[in-house]
Design an enzyme around this catalytic site. Structure first.
Site, PDB file in Angstrom:
ATOM      1  N   ASP A  91       0.834  -1.200   0.000  1.00  0.00           N
ATOM      2  CA  ASP A  91       0.000   0.000   0.000  1.00  0.00           C
ATOM      3  C   ASP A  91       0.880   1.266   0.000  1.00  0.00           C
ATOM      4  OD1 ASP A  91      -1.903   1.937   0.468  1.00  0.00           O
ATOM      5  OD2 ASP A  91      -2.829   0.915   2.165  1.00  0.00           O
ATOM      6  N   ASP A 126     -10.641   4.110  -1.241  1.00  0.00           N
ATOM      7  CA  ASP A 126     -11.212   3.099  -0.339  1.00  0.00           C
ATOM      8  C   ASP A 126     -12.737   3.027  -0.426  1.00  0.00           C
ATOM      9  OD1 ASP A 126      -8.606   2.960   0.412  1.00  0.00           O
ATOM     10  OD2 ASP A 126      -8.982   3.209   2.561  1.00  0.00           O
TER      11      ASP A 126
END
Ligand code: GLA
Length: 391
Positions: A148, A216
Site C-alpha cells: 500500500d 477506499d
C-alpha cells in the site's frame, strides 16, 4: 509487449499503450478470493480474530465456495529487531504459528505492508528493508502481500516533476516484486495505490497480480456504486494473473440493503474483481453467507476465460453490463441506480443477439426459458437482475 520496452514507455510518457500480461499467471489465474481484515476489524485485528476467520471460512462453506486467502491488513506490524528484521506487534505473538494454523485449514495467509517508511495507519513500512521483509514473509509462510503506497507519498511529494514522482512509485513496486520473486515462494502481489497514474496501464509490468483501481470503499451504497460503476472501460487491462481491483467487499457489514449487496456482488463478478470478504465471518448471518457464496455468481467472477465485463448501456439510472464467459454464454447485469424500483427495457440486440435468448436468473436460481430480444423487467431500488444468457 516486452517489459523493458513498456518500462521505457512509462518513463517517457507514463503510458503503456496496451495491456501487458503478467509474468506469474499461475498464482492468480483467477481473481483471488478470500477475506481481508480491514473493512470490519480495522486496527482491532489480532491473532484470535484471524484464527476465528479461518475456522469460520471452513465451517461456513466459504472455503468450499472458493474463498482461500485470509489476509491481515494494516496494524499487525511491530518494531524491527537489532538486525532490522520486521516483527509483528503484541497482537500477533507468533506469525509463523498463525500461518501454520491457516495452512492446516487448507487456506492461505496474506499480509500487508507499504513501500514507504510508514503504512497508512502509521505502522512500520518496508522502505529500505524490502528484501529483508520479503524473506521474513516467506519464512513465516505468507502467500499474499498487499503493498500500500501510503508512506511513500512523502518521498514522491519532494520529486522535481510528476514524472519523477511516478518513477519513485514504479521503482518501489518493482523493488518489492523482485524481492518477493527472489524468495522462490509464490506470493500474490497486490498493488494498492488507489488507481493513480492509470495503474491498469502498467500494474502488470511491475509484477502486480492485482491493483486497486480506486480509493477506499465504505459500507454505503453511494461509495460502492461510485466505485463499481466507475470501472467502465478497464476490461482490456485485466486477465489471468493480472486483475483490476475495485476494493474489498462490504457484504454483511450492515450498511447496505440486501438488494444493494446483490448489486455489489453482481458488479464485482462482472468486473472479474477479487472477492475479498470484509465482514466478520465468525458471526455472519445465513443471509450474508448466501450472498457471499451464491455458486452461479461466483462462477461468473471466476470464469476460466478471465475476460472482465463492461458497460453495455446507461440510460438514466438503468445500466446494463455484460461479461463474456468461457462457454460462449454471457453474464448480464441489469442495474437500477435509483432509490425506487424501476422498469428496465433491455434490448439484447445491443449484446449481439438477434433473437430471443435462453436465460437463467442467477440470484433466484431460476431458469427463465426464452426472453427477449426486447425484454422488460422491474429492478428493485439500487438492485440488480443478474442473468446468464445464451443463444
Ligand atoms: C489504505 C488502503 C486500505 C487499507 C488501509 C490500512 O487506506 O487503501 O485498503 O489497507 O490503508 O491502513
Amino acid at each position: 509487449m516486452k517489459r523493458s520496452i513498456c518500462l521505457a514507455l512509462i518513463v517517457a510518457s507514463q503510458f503503456c499503450s496496451r495491456p501487458v500480461s503478467a509474468q506469474k499467471n499461475d498464482i492468480a489465474a483467477r481473481p483471488p478470493m478470500g477475506w481481508n481484515s480491514w473493512n470490519h476489524f480495522k486496527d482491532k485485528v489480532n491473532d484470535a480474530a484471524v484464527r476465528a476467520q479461518a475456522e469460520a471460512m471452513v465451517s461456513s462453506g466459504m472455503r468450499g465456495a472458493g474463498y482461500i486467502y485470509v489476509n491481515i491488513d494494516d496494524t499487525w506490524e511491530g518494531d524491527r529487531d537489532a538486525n532490522g528484521n520486521i516483527q509483528a506487534n503484541s497482537k500477533f505473538p507468533d506469525m509463523k504459528a498463525l500461518a501454520d494454523f491457516v495452512h492446516s485449514k487448507g487456506l492461505k495467509l496474506g499480509i500487508y505492508s507499504s513501500p514507504g517508511s510508514k503504512t497508512c495507519a502509521k505502522f512500520e513500512g518496508s522502505y529500505g528493508h524490502e528484501l529483508q521483509d520479503a524473506k521474513t514473509y516467506a519464512a513465516w509462510g505468507i502467500d499474499y502481500l498487499k503493498y500500500d503506497l501510503c508512506g511513500l507519498r512523502d518521498q514522491m511529494k519532494d520529486a522535481a516533476t510528476p514524472e519523477a514522482a511516478h518513477q519513485i512509485m514504479v521503482d518501489a513496486y518493482i523493488k518489492m516484486r523482485d524481492a518477493l520473486r527472489s524468495t522462490g515462494r509464490p506470493i500474490v502481489y497486490s498493488l494498492c495505490q488507489y488507481g493513480n497514474d492509470a495503474v491498469w496501464e502498467w500494474g502488470a509490468t511491475v509484477g502486480g497480480n492485482l491493483w486497486r483501481t480506486t480509493g477506499d470503499i465504505s459500507d454505503k451504497y453511494t461509495s460502492m456504486a461510485a466505485i463499481g460503476f466507475s470501472q467502465a472501460g478497464l476490461a482490456r487491462f485485466a486477465g489471468p494473473g493480472h486483475w483490476n481491483d475495485p476494493d474489498m467487499l462490504e457484504v454483511g457489514n450492515g450498511g447496505m440493503t440486501e438488494d444493494e449487496y446483490k448489486t455489489h456482488m453482481s458488479l464485482w463478478a462482472i468486473l472479474a474483481a477479487p472477492l475479498l470478504a470484509g465482514n466478520d465471518l465468525s458471526t455472519m448471518t445465513s443471509q450474508t453467507l448466501a450472498l457471499l457464496t451464491n455458486r452461479d455468481v461466483i462462477a461468473v467472477d471466476q470464469d476460466s476465460a478471465g475476460k472482465q465485463g463492461d458497460r453495455v448501456s446507461a440510460e438514466g439510472p438503468i445500466e446494463v453490463w455484460s461479461r463474456p464467459l468461457a462457454d460462449g454464454s454471457k453474464a448480464v447485469g441489469i442495474f437500477n441506480r435509483h432509490q425506487l424500483p424501476l422498469a428496465a427495457h433491455v434490448d439484447f440486440h445491443t449484446m449481439g443477439y438477434s433473437h430471443a435468448v435462453k436465460a437463467k436468473d442467477l440470484w433466484q436460481g431460476k431458469d427463465l426459458g426464452s426472453i427477449g430480444p426486447a425484454y422488460t423487467v422491474t429492478i428493485p431500488a439500487h438492485g440488480v437482475v443478474f442473468l446468464k444468457v445464451w443463444p
